[in-house]
Design an enzyme around this catalytic site. Sequence first.
Site, PDB file in Angstrom:
ATOM      1  N   GLY A 287     -20.408 -20.930   1.875  1.00  0.00           N
ATOM      2  CA  GLY A 287     -19.756 -19.987   2.997  1.00  0.00           C
ATOM      3  C   GLY A 287     -19.961 -20.440   4.492  1.00  0.00           C
TER       4      GLY A 287
ATOM      5  N   CYS B 218     -21.173 -10.530   1.506  1.00  0.00           N
ATOM      6  CA  CYS B 218     -22.586 -11.190   1.471  1.00  0.00           C
ATOM      7  C   CYS B 218     -23.686 -10.342   1.823  1.00  0.00           C
ATOM      8  CB  CYS B 218     -22.422 -12.279   2.548  1.00  0.00           C
ATOM      9  SG  CYS B 218     -24.225 -13.139   2.272  1.00  0.00           S
TER      10      CYS B 218
ATOM     11  N   LYS C 220     -13.091 -11.981  -1.924  1.00  0.00           N
ATOM     12  CA  LYS C 220     -14.312 -11.793  -2.976  1.00  0.00           C
ATOM     13  C   LYS C 220     -14.902 -10.537  -2.883  1.00  0.00           C
ATOM     14  CE  LYS C 220     -18.271 -14.512  -4.694  1.00  0.00           C
ATOM     15  NZ  LYS C 220     -18.768 -15.788  -4.512  1.00  0.00           N
TER      16      LYS C 220
ATOM     17  N   GLY D   3     -26.487 -14.886 -12.048  1.00  0.00           N
ATOM     18  CA  GLY D   3     -26.830 -15.442 -13.268  1.00  0.00           C
ATOM     19  C   GLY D   3     -26.622 -14.549 -14.556  1.00  0.00           C
TER      20      GLY D   3
ATOM     21  N   GLY E 143     -19.671 -14.654 -12.581  1.00  0.00           N
ATOM     22  CA  GLY E 143     -20.952 -13.764 -12.484  1.00  0.00           C
ATOM     23  C   GLY E 143     -21.757 -14.123 -13.820  1.00  0.00           C
TER      24      GLY E 143
ATOM     25  N   GLY F 106     -21.664 -20.660 -10.999  1.00  0.00           N
ATOM     26  CA  GLY F 106     -22.334 -20.455  -9.987  1.00  0.00           C
ATOM     27  C   GLY F 106     -23.718 -21.048 -10.402  1.00  0.00           C
ATOM     28  N   THR F 107     -24.648 -20.053 -10.666  1.00  0.00           N
ATOM     29  CA  THR F 107     -26.148 -20.187 -10.994  1.00  0.00           C
ATOM     30  C   THR F 107     -26.440 -21.071 -12.026  1.00  0.00           C
ATOM     31  OG1 THR F 107     -26.702 -18.148 -10.199  1.00  0.00           O
ATOM     32  CG2 THR F 107     -28.364 -19.060 -11.271  1.00  0.00           C
TER      33      THR F 107
END
Length: 312
Positions: free
Chosen positions: A52, A136, A171, A223, A249, A271-272
């Site tokens: 970001g 966010c 998003k 996660g 996600g 992501g995670t």
Amino acid sequence: MPPSLAVDLAPGHKTGLALRNPVMTASGTFSWGFEFAKQFDINALGAVVSKGVTIAPRAGNQQPRVAETPAGMLNSIGLQNVGLDEVITELAPKWAKWDVPVIVNVAGDTIDEFGEMAAALDGLPGIAALELNISCPNVDIGGIEIGQDPEASARATRAAVRNTDLPVIVKLTPNVTDPVKLALAVEAEGAAAICAINTVLGLAIDTKRRRPVLPRARGGLSGPAIKPVALRIVYDVAKAVRVPVIGCGGIRTGEDAIEFLMAGASAVQVGTATFADPRAPLDVLDGIEAWCAREGVEDLREIIGCALPAPV
Ligand SMILES: Cc1cc2nc3c(=O)[nH]c(=O)nc-3n(C[C@H](O)[C@H](O)[C@H](O)COP(=O)(O)O)c2cc1C
């Protein structure tokens, strides 16, 4: 013949957003991409999404910024980033040499800042699209109010869309009662695609200190724990909108990604999972290819949305 995995995430848009495959990185988990580019060929990915970016550089929140949870992590990074000017002068020229679309994730503190950043990033070589982080949960101003309110989300989208020819992805936050309302509001203002979801608000307590683990108490959960939440929102949003949906996600495997595609996503973000294994997005891609080969799927578009109810 390998299956055709190409997708366009902005089919009605001037430039389109053509990806050679549907696997993208998720903002904030792949930095600016350069460290990963040293480890593997990132041009194999569908797209890279940057961290970001805010107008001014940010140092981020006080440590600790992350906490382990049984099936994921809580983070409260506070949008640490180098700021818009450095993205324009230093990073975009390097991205322009890559053979993979780079999508810049932008976070405005105000609605006007989304317009300001969209104008500043418009037409720069090296940037294929913008992704608006209106969700966010970690900064006190801006994000949380905008992303949780359909009218404010619509205004932020309008501000960005009016100031750039780049496709604008919005998003969504999962931290609302009805994400579909947000999706419809931003679609009406020209969002080229919708990404779902950002992190889920959570909390962890340090029982020795008898205090929250994170200095700001709340953090964003990501996660595997959030995968069913993300899938439900992708499914509901994909039923309601006409623009492409990007699922995000808890995705770790090709099978996870296939679930999102069947729920109506045209692409996925990893992501995670990248923290445990930097090559996770490539593994997801390999898994999608293997699944298609096994199931006799020749074109990924055959399965996008196949689990959605038939339109009445
Ligand atoms: C450490 C960390 C930093 C993140 N930073 C951003 C960010 O700057 N902008 C954004 O839109 N999302 C950010 N996210 C959210 C992710 O892009 C993603 O939406 C979320 O983590 C869910 O996907 P995952 O379960 O695969 O991680 C961040 C997530 C993590 C874990």
